[in-house]
Write an enzyme that holds these catalytic residues in place. Structure first.
Site, mmCIF file in Angstrom:
data_model
loop_
_atom_site.group_PDB
_atom_site.id
_atom_site.type_symbol
_atom_site.label_atom_id
_atom_site.label_comp_id
_atom_site.label_asym_id
_atom_site.label_seq_id
_atom_site.Cartn_x
_atom_site.Cartn_y
_atom_site.Cartn_z
ATOM 1 N N CYS A 148 0.819 -1.211 0.000
ATOM 2 C CA CYS A 148 0.000 0.000 0.000
ATOM 3 C C CYS A 148 0.856 1.265 0.000
ATOM 4 C CB CYS A 148 -0.946 0.013 1.199
ATOM 5 S SG CYS A 148 -0.126 -0.030 2.802
ATOM 6 N N ARG A 152 4.273 1.339 -1.315
ATOM 7 C CA ARG A 152 5.375 1.371 -2.274
ATOM 8 C C ARG A 152 5.184 0.355 -3.388
ATOM 9 N NH1 ARG A 152 10.116 1.532 0.010
ATOM 10 N NH2 ARG A 152 9.271 1.859 2.099
#
Length: 425
Positions: free
Chosen positions: A50, A52
């Site tokens: 969420c 990277r």
């Protein structure tokens, strides 16, 4: 050919950009093969969370071609990626991977989930057949360093994570969770952590919604919760004071209309919502509703900052472990550069040996004295092996290249020039 780490994260890109280049678990394998075919890579792995999306690769590809490939594959404007990406190569790439796996580059300093996510990225790449010896060795060193960081520092202590931050924020909105009902959408590790933190705070009621009822029940049973299907959310949404969602859905699960209907049934009693998913599970327009407090992963940063101070000292120790691990990695890489030379040396010596052995066989077949053949073989091998090195050493001496002469003495454990003179005297 070199090690490459290309990515975007919560520090360099907005949620809007991150969700555009996020990969679901079902998309990664095909993306890996596409990267090999279209980006000039020989090995590649993809880490997508969420916060990277990162590509770890080995190859000769340049930054521009990698960014171009990612933009084309995800159908996004290349300018957005050019403005928000970071790129590391060689030792800097290995160092970055170590920091990521150890939780030093996470939104929540030291968060433990990232190591498991990186191990999953490694496993998927290996299963897809796009992970060769170079990336394998890097990942093993990265995992070793991350394990040391976990075992030798306190960076993983204190419950600080995105899940914990979400629950902390809920406590700020609803001071006493013992009177509230929470709807958790998803059944993955993050939602499990949310459920655990809510249970520890004495939440009155938990409802777990998932695409498959079996997965929902598996999680619900751990906390005495109710399990429902995603399709049943509209029927139960009005019951929820708190909604926390984290799925891998590529499309929003909750729209403004569904939430409006729930608010009517609640007589506009406020709802607290946290959307941890990337791409988002809850439409952004839901936040426009007067009785909804909607937060995304980016909004959690302030809460997280307040809870991470205790890990700062541990992070300094972790940095030292990473530096040590990087030195080991660099030493291993330097050692690999000698492999080709050693291989070529052996091949050359083997070829000379075979030539002289063939001459000796023919001499024996012709009736030559075996003792003389052996003596000639030994003499010939010595001369053949040393002819080229001797010629080069004479030239080095004439040119004043003392370093080469010293290197040869070291290689063959020869006495120094001074020692040789002393022995003669």
């Amino acid at each position: 050919m070199t090690l490459i780490a290309l990515g975007i994260n919560h520090n360099t890109a907005s949620l809007d950009v991150r969700e555009k280049v996020a990969f679901s678990s079902t998309q990664i394998e095909s993306a890996l093969r596409a990267a090999i075919a279209g980006a000039g890579l020989s090995e590649v792995a993809i880490l997508s969370t969420c916060n990277r999306t990162e590509l770890y690769a080995y190859g000769s590809s340049q930054a521009n071609s990698l960014i171009q490939w990612l933009a084309e594959y995800k159908q996004v404007n290349v300018a957005e990626l050019e403005q928000s990406h970071y790129l590391y190569t060689a030792s800097e790439a290995a160092s970055h991977m170590m920091k990521v796996a150890s939780g030093l580059d996470s939104l929540v300093l030291g968060e433990p989930q990232i190591l498991g996510q990186m191990k999953s990225a490694y496993a998927v790449a290996r299963e897809a057949g796009v992970l060769g010896g170079h990336l394998h060795d890097v990942f093993q060193r990265v995992f070793s360093v991350a394990k040391r960081v976990r075992s030798e520092t306190a960076i993983g202590e204190n419950p600080v994570s995105v899940a914990y931050a979400a629950v902390s924020l809920a406590q700020q909105i609803f001071s006493d969770l013992k009177q509230d009902t929470a709807l958790l959408i998803g059944a993955g590790e993050t939602i499990e952590l949310v459920a655990r933190h809510l249970a520890e705070q004495g939440i009155k009621k938990l409802i777990v919604a998932n695409r498959t009822l079996g997965n929902a029940r598996s999680l619900a049973e751990q906390f005495g919760a109710e399990a429902i299907l995603l399709a049943d959310i509209p029927e139960h949404l009005h019951r929820a004071d708190i909604v926390i969602s984290s799925t891998a859905s590529q499309l929003p699960l909750l729209g403004k209309g569904a939430v409006e209907q729930a608010l009517k049934r609640r007589r506009h009693k406020p709802m607290f919502m946290v959307d941890i998913a990337v791409p988002r599970d809850i439409e952004a327009q839901v936040g426009d509703l007067a009785d909804v407090y909607l937060y995304t992963v980016d909004d959690l940063k302030e809460v997280i900052d307040e809870n991470m101070r205790s890990r700062q000292q541990a992070a300094k120790i972790a940095e030292e472990i990473i530096v040590e691990g990087l030195l080991h990695y660099e030493r291993e890489q330097r050692a690999l550069t000698s492999v080709d030379t050693i291989k070529a040396l052996r091949q050359t010596m083997d070829a000379l040996r075979e030539q002289e052995l063939e001459k000796s066989r023919k001499a024996l077949e012709a009736g030559a004295d075996p003792a003389q053949v052996l003596e000639q073989l030994a003499r010939s091998l010595t001369n053949k092996f040393l002819h080229t090195p001797s010629t080069q050493l004479k030239q080095a001496g004439a040119d004043g290249e003392q370093d080469m002469l010293r290197t040869v003495r070291t290689l063959f454990s020869l006495p120094s020039a001074n020692e040789s003179k002393s022995e003669k005297e």
